[in-house]
Scaffold this motif. Structure first.
Motif, mmCIF file in Angstrom:
data_model
loop_
_atom_site.group_PDB
_atom_site.id
_atom_site.type_symbol
_atom_site.label_atom_id
_atom_site.label_comp_id
_atom_site.label_asym_id
_atom_site.label_seq_id
_atom_site.Cartn_x
_atom_site.Cartn_y
_atom_site.Cartn_z
ATOM 1 N N VAL A 290 16.205 -24.453 -2.587
ATOM 2 C CA VAL A 290 17.037 -24.945 -3.699
ATOM 3 C C VAL A 290 18.304 -25.659 -3.212
ATOM 4 O O VAL A 290 18.856 -26.483 -3.915
ATOM 5 N N GLY A 291 18.784 -25.376 -2.007
ATOM 6 C CA GLY A 291 20.065 -25.915 -1.535
ATOM 7 C C GLY A 291 21.173 -24.943 -1.881
ATOM 8 O O GLY A 291 20.952 -23.735 -1.850
ATOM 9 N N CYS A 292 22.370 -25.497 -2.219
ATOM 10 C CA CYS A 292 23.516 -24.603 -2.469
ATOM 11 C C CYS A 292 23.799 -24.473 -3.964
ATOM 12 O O CYS A 292 23.800 -25.456 -4.692
ATOM 13 N N ILE A 293 24.055 -23.248 -4.369
ATOM 14 C CA ILE A 293 24.380 -22.960 -5.769
ATOM 15 C C ILE A 293 25.733 -22.262 -5.778
ATOM 16 O O ILE A 293 25.938 -21.323 -5.011
ATOM 17 N N THR A 294 26.658 -22.717 -6.621
ATOM 18 C CA THR A 294 27.940 -22.014 -6.730
ATOM 19 C C THR A 294 28.018 -21.291 -8.068
ATOM 20 O O THR A 294 27.815 -21.893 -9.119
ATOM 21 N N LEU A 295 28.301 -20.005 -7.986
ATOM 22 C CA LEU A 295 28.492 -19.201 -9.187
ATOM 23 C C LEU A 295 29.976 -18.890 -9.279
ATOM 24 O O LEU A 295 30.595 -18.563 -8.271
ATOM 25 N N GLN A 296 30.534 -19.008 -10.462
ATOM 26 C CA GLN A 296 31.971 -18.758 -10.615
ATOM 27 C C GLN A 296 32.217 -17.960 -11.882
ATOM 28 O O GLN A 296 31.525 -18.164 -12.880
ATOM 29 N N GLY A 297 33.187 -17.065 -11.838
ATOM 30 C CA GLY A 297 33.497 -16.297 -13.046
ATOM 31 C C GLY A 297 34.567 -15.272 -12.771
ATOM 32 O O GLY A 297 35.065 -15.160 -11.646
ATOM 33 N N PRO A 298 34.923 -14.491 -13.798
ATOM 34 C CA PRO A 298 35.985 -13.505 -13.609
ATOM 35 C C PRO A 298 35.584 -12.417 -12.617
ATOM 36 O O PRO A 298 34.524 -11.821 -12.737
ATOM 37 N N GLY A 299 36.456 -12.179 -11.631
ATOM 38 C CA GLY A 299 36.093 -11.295 -10.527
ATOM 39 C C GLY A 299 36.643 -9.894 -10.636
ATOM 40 O O GLY A 299 36.326 -9.040 -9.809
ATOM 41 N N ALA A 300 37.476 -9.623 -11.626
ATOM 42 C CA ALA A 300 38.053 -8.280 -11.765
ATOM 43 C C ALA A 300 38.502 -8.110 -13.207
ATOM 44 O O ALA A 300 38.516 -9.070 -13.982
ATOM 45 N N GLY A 301 38.868 -6.875 -13.541
ATOM 46 C CA GLY A 301 39.344 -6.599 -14.892
ATOM 47 C C GLY A 301 38.325 -5.793 -15.667
ATOM 48 O O GLY A 301 37.160 -5.682 -15.278
ATOM 49 N N MET A 302 38.805 -5.182 -16.769
ATOM 50 C CA MET A 302 37.979 -4.219 -17.510
ATOM 51 C C MET A 302 36.639 -4.793 -17.967
ATOM 52 O O MET A 302 35.573 -4.288 -17.608
ATOM 53 N N PHE A 303 36.663 -5.871 -18.757
ATOM 54 C CA PHE A 303 35.405 -6.308 -19.373
ATOM 55 C C PHE A 303 34.470 -7.056 -18.419
ATOM 56 O O PHE A 303 33.259 -6.823 -18.464
ATOM 57 N N PRO A 304 34.987 -7.928 -17.528
ATOM 58 C CA PRO A 304 34.047 -8.565 -16.592
ATOM 59 C C PRO A 304 33.280 -7.541 -15.751
ATOM 60 O O PRO A 304 32.062 -7.626 -15.608
ATOM 61 N N THR A 305 33.991 -6.546 -15.211
ATOM 62 C CA THR A 305 33.321 -5.569 -14.350
ATOM 63 C C THR A 305 32.379 -4.699 -15.184
ATOM 64 O O THR A 305 31.253 -4.401 -14.771
ATOM 65 N N SER A 306 32.839 -4.316 -16.380
ATOM 66 C CA SER A 306 31.985 -3.492 -17.249
ATOM 67 C C SER A 306 30.754 -4.271 -17.689
ATOM 68 O O SER A 306 29.681 -3.697 -17.893
ATOM 69 N N SER A 307 30.890 -5.571 -17.846
ATOM 70 C CA SER A 307 29.736 -6.400 -18.218
ATOM 71 C C SER A 307 28.641 -6.266 -17.158
ATOM 72 O O SER A 307 27.457 -6.108 -17.480
ATOM 73 N N ALA A 308 29.050 -6.300 -15.880
ATOM 74 C CA ALA A 308 28.057 -6.162 -14.798
ATOM 75 C C ALA A 308 27.380 -4.788 -14.867
ATOM 76 O O ALA A 308 26.167 -4.670 -14.656
ATOM 77 N N VAL A 309 28.159 -3.754 -15.196
ATOM 78 C CA VAL A 309 27.587 -2.398 -15.292
ATOM 79 C C VAL A 309 26.578 -2.334 -16.443
ATOM 80 O O VAL A 309 25.477 -1.790 -16.303
ATOM 81 N N ILE A 310 26.947 -2.923 -17.578
ATOM 82 C CA ILE A 310 26.072 -2.869 -18.759
ATOM 83 C C ILE A 310 24.768 -3.638 -18.508
ATOM 84 O O ILE A 310 23.678 -3.210 -18.902
ATOM 85 N N GLU A 311 24.881 -4.780 -17.838
ATOM 86 C CA GLU A 311 23.647 -5.530 -17.525
ATOM 87 C C GLU A 311 22.762 -4.695 -16.591
ATOM 88 O O GLU A 311 21.542 -4.676 -16.726
ATOM 89 N N ASP A 312 23.393 -3.989 -15.640
ATOM 90 C CA ASP A 312 22.639 -3.094 -14.753
ATOM 91 C C ASP A 312 21.958 -1.984 -15.545
ATOM 92 O O ASP A 312 20.854 -1.555 -15.204
#
Ligand code: HSE
Length: 405
Positions: A290-312
């Motif tokens: 595929v080559g290079c892909i850049t992902l960007q987004g909020p890296g800390a804080g209550m809801f961004p981190t909790s979002s990752a937990v909920i998706e898990d």
């Protein structure tokens, strides 16, 4: 109707965020999982502290109370420290619970053992929240790894450091003021030394190594440097060259060797990380198809981190987490050797520099742009007063064309 019963270990920024999302997004969870998700117990440290938790939930500071519950499906861990959380998660797996963690330090040290134990007990481990906050980088790499061979990863992996560097540049805040703001915003670790000295980004880098390559470099051999040496003066001088400091992690696979660094670098506006500002994180994944892909987004804080937990939570309940990692040897052609010439942003050297090093420019008193191979620059680093930061990507220097580094 059947119910998925959950325990949350810790009710700090992430634990509380997870609790709140389970209630605010109950309908979505029920739709995707076909079952109601119910928080049954919460492990807390301070019994006296007032919290907004429903009365029918067991609130305890004794983990064994949670293990005694009749039914428990998933244990979500969001506490500080390394050994107690590891022990709690081991016991949870042995009790046949799926586990989810947001604890980078613990997972970098014990993740492999937890994953093996989980496999033996036929349960899943979710750890998306350990790296890059809300960005689904672990799932992206897992998906890519089905066929693509990843050969390089670059990232801004610590939201606190990126936030501090941005505040110092944009608002002319001092390091201390910016760190305080990061703490107030819930970005920083309980001990912010982990953030500003590069330990947090180091743990995340090691977790990424394991996901992408199935192995890690020797931890002792990884260069780890935080942002504490970066002053307002250096930030202002870099701006004059159109450069920004970024706290940067890079992993390369070179045949059977994995090389990783975690350190501050300078980038100009053509680099994909130049505009990654504030608490944002970014991960650039390069792989052969595929080559290079850049992902960007909020890296800390209550809801961004909790979002990752909920998706898990959805993934572990659907039992979709597999343990595919890329262990196929692949040589990166984008790796600087010790003898290759690079550009450096340097403070603390005089006009006379050792052989092999060229002074390219000096716009700000005492701060130079040097061209040198890494091995020649090492001579300068013997002097503790000298600060050297590599420039990655491109730099434009007056009277010079744009130079690609
Ligand atoms: N302290 C961490 C950071 C939290 O600032 O990135 C998210 O892992």
């Amino acid at each position: 109707m059947s119910v998925i019963k959950i325990a949350i270990l810790g009710f700090g920024t992430v634990g509380e965020g997870v609790y709140r999302i389970i209630h605010s997004h109950a309908a979505e969870l029920k739709k995707v999982l076909g079952k109601k998700v119910e928080v049954t117990a919460i492990l807390i440290k301070d019994q006296e502290k007032k919290r907004n938790i429903s009365d029918d939930i067991l609130i305890t500071s004794d983990f064994e109370d949670i293990m005694k519950l009749d039914k428990l499906d998933v244990v979500i861990e969001a506490i500080v420290g390394k050994e107690s959380p590891f022990l709690f998660l081991k016991k949870s797996i042995e009790r046949k619970c799926h586990i989810i963690t947001a604890n980078k330090e613990m997972f970098a040290h014990h993740g492999e053992e937890l994953q093996k134990l989980a496999e033996k007990n036929n349960v899943s481990v979710g750890f998306e929240a350990t790296v890059a906050g809300g960005i689904p980088v672990i799932q992206t790499i897992r998906t890519l790894l089905k066929v693509n061979r990843v050969f390089q990863l670059q990232g801004i992996l610590n939201g606190t450091s990126n936030f501090i560097l941005t505040e110092m540049r944009e608002k002319k805040q001092s390091f201390t003021e910016a760190l305080l703001q990061a703490q107030e915003n819930g970005y920083a670790e309980a001990d912010p030394t982990n953030d500003v000295e590069g330990f947090d980004a180091f743990y995340k880098t090691m977790i990424l190594c394991r996901i992408a390559f199935g192995e890690e470099p020797n931890w002792e051999e990884v260069q780890r440097q935080g942002i504490t040496s970066i002053t307002s003066e250096l930030i202002a001088a870099a701006e004059k060259y159109g450069l920004r400091f970024k706290h940067f992690a890079q992993i390369n696979r070179d045949g059977s060797e994995i090389i990783a660094v975690v350190k501050p670098v300078l980038v100009n506006q053509n680099h994909p990380f130049y505009h990654v500002e504030g608490v944002q994180n970014a991960v650039n994944v390069c792989s052969d198809i595929v080559g290079c892909i850049t992902l960007q987004g909020p890296g800390a804080g209550m809801f961004p981190t909790s979002s990752a937990v909920i998706e898990d939570l959805v993934y572990v309940c659907q039992n979709q987490l597999s343990d595919i990692t890329n262990s196929i040897g692949f040589v990166s052609d984008d790796k600087k050797t010790q003898g290759e010439l690079e550009y450096w942003f340097v403070q603390g050297v005089g006009w006379k520099v050792p052989k092999g090093i060229t002074i390219v420019d000096q716009t700000v008193e005492g701060i130079f742009i040097l061209k040198a191979a890494k091995r020649d620059l090492e001579q300068l680093k013997n002097n503790k007063e000298v600060l050297c930061y590599p420039i990655v990507g491109e730099i434009t220097i007056n009277n010079f064309d744009s130079v690609t580094v």
